[in-house]
Design a protein around this motif. Structure first.
Motif, PDB file in Angstrom:
ATOM      1  N   THR A  11       0.837  -1.207   0.000  1.00 39.54           N
ATOM      2  CA  THR A  11       0.000   0.000   0.000  1.00 39.54           C
ATOM      3  C   THR A  11       0.868   1.251   0.000  1.00 39.54           C
ATOM      4  OG1 THR A  11      -0.249  -0.319   2.358  1.00 39.54           O
ATOM      5  CG2 THR A  11      -2.139  -0.870   1.009  1.00 39.54           C
ATOM      6  N   SER A  12       1.974   1.223   0.752  1.00 42.45           N
ATOM      7  CA  SER A  12       2.834   2.409   0.760  1.00 42.45           C
ATOM      8  C   SER A  12       3.392   2.690  -0.616  1.00 42.45           C
ATOM      9  CB  SER A  12       4.009   2.248   1.723  1.00 42.45           C
ATOM     10  OG  SER A  12       3.574   1.966   3.002  1.00 42.45           O
ATOM     11  N   LEU A  68      -3.684   7.071   2.557  1.00 40.05           N
ATOM     12  CA  LEU A  68      -3.290   5.847   3.260  1.00 40.05           C
ATOM     13  C   LEU A  68      -4.152   5.703   4.510  1.00 40.05           C
ATOM     14  CD1 LEU A  68       0.591   5.591   3.246  1.00 40.05           C
ATOM     15  CD2 LEU A  68      -1.050   4.131   2.122  1.00 40.05           C
TER      16      LEU A  68
END
Lengths: 272, 325, 318
Positions: free
Chosen positions: C254-255, C267
């Motif tokens: 995800t980062s 995020l």
């Protein structure tokens, strides 16, 4: 203790040095004889219960002389090394930090001092200014700073490019503030190692001067006993050579080990 | 219109280098650079190593003097501001910096407390007990008491960078210059630091000048981007336009060479590349400095240096492709 | 071709010891590229150096099995190892310039590498082969580069020279330790492409060690995600990206995707603070201190469990 586990040299040197310092400080208790007084015995006397290290031709007690010699050796070497470090920092720090013309000038002066035979110059200076303890200390420091000044300068050159120095500049900190508060503490580790080596140099230099008859005549110095040993050894007076030599070796060795130990601690990567 | 913070005009920085005994040459690190930075903007300068972006920031911080050209801070000449002790202190209070390498930007012999008190000491301001603690909370180092007594080697990379940000914010500056603020960090930490920077900017209406070679990172934070190549700005404009509709072939090539984190995407399979290497700053190519690597070059490119053209409002490109009159 | 079972590496320092690698097992087939991904300090480089037996003397290696190309690395003596290192396995590093000898010209260093594998090679042949190698790594004017010294090379050029030396012996396995971390974007993609081309041409197996997940999407067939000295998830590259299971892998994916798409603000777990947890967890899951949905079970160490028959994950929450 973590530090001692990290460096065996440091442990040994601290133990040796403490013994030597202890003997030096308690010299007055350990012996009732004065170090330079003649006539305790008649002529050269071998070690006995009365004179643990014997006497010289004039009946001076070698034991007391050697113990008081510790004081002279440590006094001369610590004070002159301290002065040497201060001079080195005062010259190396601005040279490295400001660079340019100032650096050129200071480093040429340093090169000049480095290129002349140091011990011969020290001998001349002592002859000219007279062999007192203060003079010897000042002269030793005056001729010893160039090596350490070079170390300081080289370290400053690398540290002044670090980002924390830039950050201090960006905060608006002044040059003196940056030099002494940000840079100097980070320069000290290698300087301390060099200073310990300088100290053993100073001990040997002082002994050398006294051996040549250029020591302070009013203080007990190992070098002077060795000068006496030069003659005494031919008539069997081995003790005049052995005991002071042992002390010089032990002291110089322990100071060198100290330098080694400091190096181990400041550069943990070099351990093993 | 928002206030102009920095105005940079015809900025040049040449370094003299000795090549051998008699030969000398100039490294043209920054060559004729112009731009404006407005209040509250995140102005990003992108380029590869040797493009001159770091030199520009050093000049903005007054750590290096320009060879030619002018930098104005709030309408006043920077060199004059710095020559006077009082106005210099004022400038320092307003313009702070965070550097790239969190390992060397904190003095290894100082605790976090010493480091955070330094700005106040330098400017003779009172330090209250809570000041440093509040700063640490601000940058998300919690509980602050735990961190105050630590040395930099007792902190992780991300934590160090947070301390650097706290130090930069201590004097409540208007502008923070960030030189590759996340380059040395792991991906997950990068994202966290980026988020922190975005939040702080909104909270204090900060102006950021961000220097980076990591183009994708800037997508989340940049308002304006200028792309530097071999000492010159080749394209400048709103971040959105630069990312979605890049004009200069170099900007295009730079954006194309970012590998997407997705093995299935078509771009991953081909991975378009820009061939060649940036030129030597001592001897840059004639004409457009990018022409040896440019896939679209034509006869003009190696002869005449392209001029800056405004193709949209405040979007400039220096490329002959957009200058056919 | 390479099989590693239960690899452990301990660093025995004077006053304490560090478990750098804990029970790591992996395998690779000929011509395959696997990636070891993890943050700095996760032990990914140590794994590679352990296979080559290139760790410092205070590192203690133990393993059930390390087999390379039919040779038992665990039992191999120094003589056999240096043979393997020079011929079958080579390494390229993050900062090639510091691994090149600064006072010897590029040409001489390549000749030396050629000589090491074929001591009878004549000067002329060496010259020809060196130029051939530099052409292979897409250096434009090899004759000029041969005469240059390492400090005259740019980072990208130095990496190419290093790769040329690495492939001079026709190795079977190339270990690439952060090969593009120090390079610019446009150079990074050139080097990645070069590695991929060489891999096809020589049927080379590659172990790619990196902290940057997006690099692996181009090159790697399978990915091992490492955290704190352990493998926490292994799968094909596609599987890791499309269906990450372990919380750390999820965080990584995800980062990097948020950064790529410019949506860092969105995020879910922004983690704007780093809370210091005082209680040191000696046992249990490696990721426990940073995991959001841990429970009592996580205080026992989870095994690497097969999941859906496709991937392996080290997490209790399956």
């Amino acid at each position: 203790m973590n530090i001692f586990r990290r460096s065996r040299s440091l442990t040994i040197s601290i133990i040796l040095l403490s013994i030597i310092v202890f003997l030096g400080f308690t010299a007055g208790v350990l012996t009732d004889k004065e170090p330079l007084r003649t006539g305790y015995a008649v002529g050269l006397t071998a070690p006995s219960s009365q004179f643990p290290m014997g006497t010289d031709q004039l009946g001076r007690d070698i034991f007391s002389w050697t113990l008081y010699g510790i004081r002279t050796a440590l006094f001369v070497s610590t004070i002159s090394t301290g002065l040497t470090v201060i001079i080195s920092i005062l010259i190396g720090l601005p040279a490295g930090y400001f660079g340019g013309k100032l650096d050129q000038l200071l480093m040429r002066v340093t090169d000049f001092f480095l290129s002349i035979p140091r011990f011969i110059l020290i001998i001349f200076a002592v002859i000219i200014f007279g062999p007192t303890l203060t003079n010897i200390i000042l002269i030793l420091s005056a001729f010893s700073w160039p090596t350490i000044a070079r170390i300081v300068r080289a370290e400053v050159l690398s540290i002044k490019e670090r980002e924390y120095v830039q950050a201090a500049k960006v905060l608006g900190a002044g040059n003196l503030d940056i030099m002494f508060n940000e840079i100097l503490p980070n320069v000290m580790p290698p300087v301390l190692v060099a200073a310990a080596l300088q100290m053993s140099d100073a001990i040997l230099a002082e002994a050398g001067l006294s051996f040549l008859g250029l020591g302070d005549p009013n203080t007990a110095s190992w070098g002077r006993i060795l000068a006496i040993a030069r003659q005494a050894i031919y008539v069997g007076g081995w003790w005049t050579l052995l005991f002071p030599s042992l002390f010089i070796t032990a002291t110089v060795l322990s100071v060198n080990l100290l330098a080694d130990g400091l190096n181990d601690i400041f550069n943990p990567k070099s351990v093993r | 219109m928002k206030q102009t913070i920095f105005s940079i005009q015809d900025l040049k920085k040449y370094y003299l280098v000795k090549l051998g005994l008699f030969k000398k040459a100039y490294i043209k690190a920054v060559d004729d650079v112009n731009f404006l930075i407005r209040e509250g903007e995140a102005y990003c300068i992108v380029g590869e190593s040797g493009s001159g972006k770091t030199t520009v920031t050093k000049m903005l911080l007054g750590l290096e003097l320009p060879t030619e050209g002018k930098i104005e801070f709030l309408g006043k000449d920077l060199s004059k501001l710095l020559s006077d002790a009082r106005s210099a202190k004022d400038f320092r209070k307003n313009v702070q910096a965070v550097f790239q390498d969190p390992f060397s930007s904190l003095n290894p012999r100082k605790t976090v407390k010493d480091i955070l008190e330094k700005p106040f000491k330098v400017h003779n301001e009172k330090i209250e007990m809570e000041t440093t603690e509040r700063l640490l909370e601000e940058v998300g180092l919690i509980p602050p008491k735990e961190f105050l007594k630590r040395y930099s080697h007792q902190l992780s990379g991300g934590q160090r960078q947070r301390v650097c940000i706290a130090r930069a914010l201590a004097l409540k500056p208007k502008v923070v210059i960030l030189d590759e603020p996340t380059a040395a960090l792991d991906v997950t930490i990068k994202a966290q630091i980026l988020n922190l920077l975005i939040d702080l900017k909104e909270k204090y209406n900060l102006t950021y000048i961000i220097i980076s070679h990591e183009l994708p990172l800037l997508k989340s934070i940049a308002d304006k981007i200028s792309v530097m190549y071999a000492g010159k700005i080749v394209e400048e404009g709103a971040a959105e336009r630069i990312f979605n509709n890049p004009k200069h072939p170099y900007t295009l090539g730079l954006l194309e060479s970012i590998p997407p984190p997705d093995p299935k995407s078509a771009k991953t399979k081909t991975l378009p590349t820009l061939e060649g290497e940036p030129p030597s700053p001592v001897n840059p190519p004639k004409g457009c400095r990018f022409h040896p690597r440019c896939p679209y070059k034509f006869d003009l490119c190696d002869k005449i240096e392209p001029e800056k053209v405004e193709i949209y409002s405040e979007h400039y490109v220096s490329c002959h492709l957009f200058n056919r009159k | 071709m390479l099989k590693v079972e239960g690899l452990n590496v301990e660093y025995l320092l004077t006053s304490y010891k560090v478990d750098a690698v804990k029970n790591v097992s992996f395998y690779m087939k000929k011509g395959e590229c696997i990636a070891l991904v993890g943050e700095s300090g996760s032990g990914k480089s140590t794994v590679a150096m352990a296979i080559m037996k290139l760790l410092p003397p205070y590192a203690k290696i133990s393993a059930k099995e390390i087999m390379f190309d039919g040779k038992d690395i665990l039992k191999a003596d120094e003589k056999l190892m240096s043979e393997i290192r020079g011929k079958d396995v080579t390494v390229i590093f993050q900062d090639p310039i510091s691994y090149l000898n600064p006072i010897i010209s590029v040409g001489e260093q390549i000749f030396e590498a050629l000589m090491a594998h074929n001591s009878k090679i004549s000067d002329k042949d060496a010259q020809v082969q060196a130029i051939e190698l530099l052409k292979k790594v897409k250096i434009a004017d090899p004759e000029r580069v041969l005469k240059m010294y390492p400090f005259q090379l740019s980072g990208g050029m130095a990496q190419r020279v290093f790769i040329a030396m690495a492939i001079s012996a026709n190795p079977k396995l190339l270990i690439a330790d952060e090969p593009t971390t120090a390079l610019d974007l446009t150079i990074q993609s050139q080097i990645l492409k070069l590695l991929n081309n060489l891999r096809k041409e020589y049927n080379l197996s590659i172990i790619l060690i990196t902290h940057d997940l997006s690099l692996t999407s181009y090159l790697a067939d399978r990915i091992y995600v490492m955290y704190n000295g352990q493998i926490v998830e292994e799968d094909t590259a596609e599987g890791i990206f499309s269906n990450p299971i372990h919380p750390y892998t999820k965080m990584l994916i995800t980062s990097s995707q948020a950064i790529y798409q410019g949506e860092v603000k969105r995020l879910k777990d922004k983690m704007n603070s780093e809370k210091e947890v005082n209680s040191k967890v000696e046992q249990g899951c490696n990721f426990l201190r940073k995991c959001k949905d841990s429970n009592a079970e996580c205080e026992k160490e989870p095994p690497l469990i097969e999941y859906n028959g496709l991937k392996k994950v080290r997490c209790w929450k399956l």
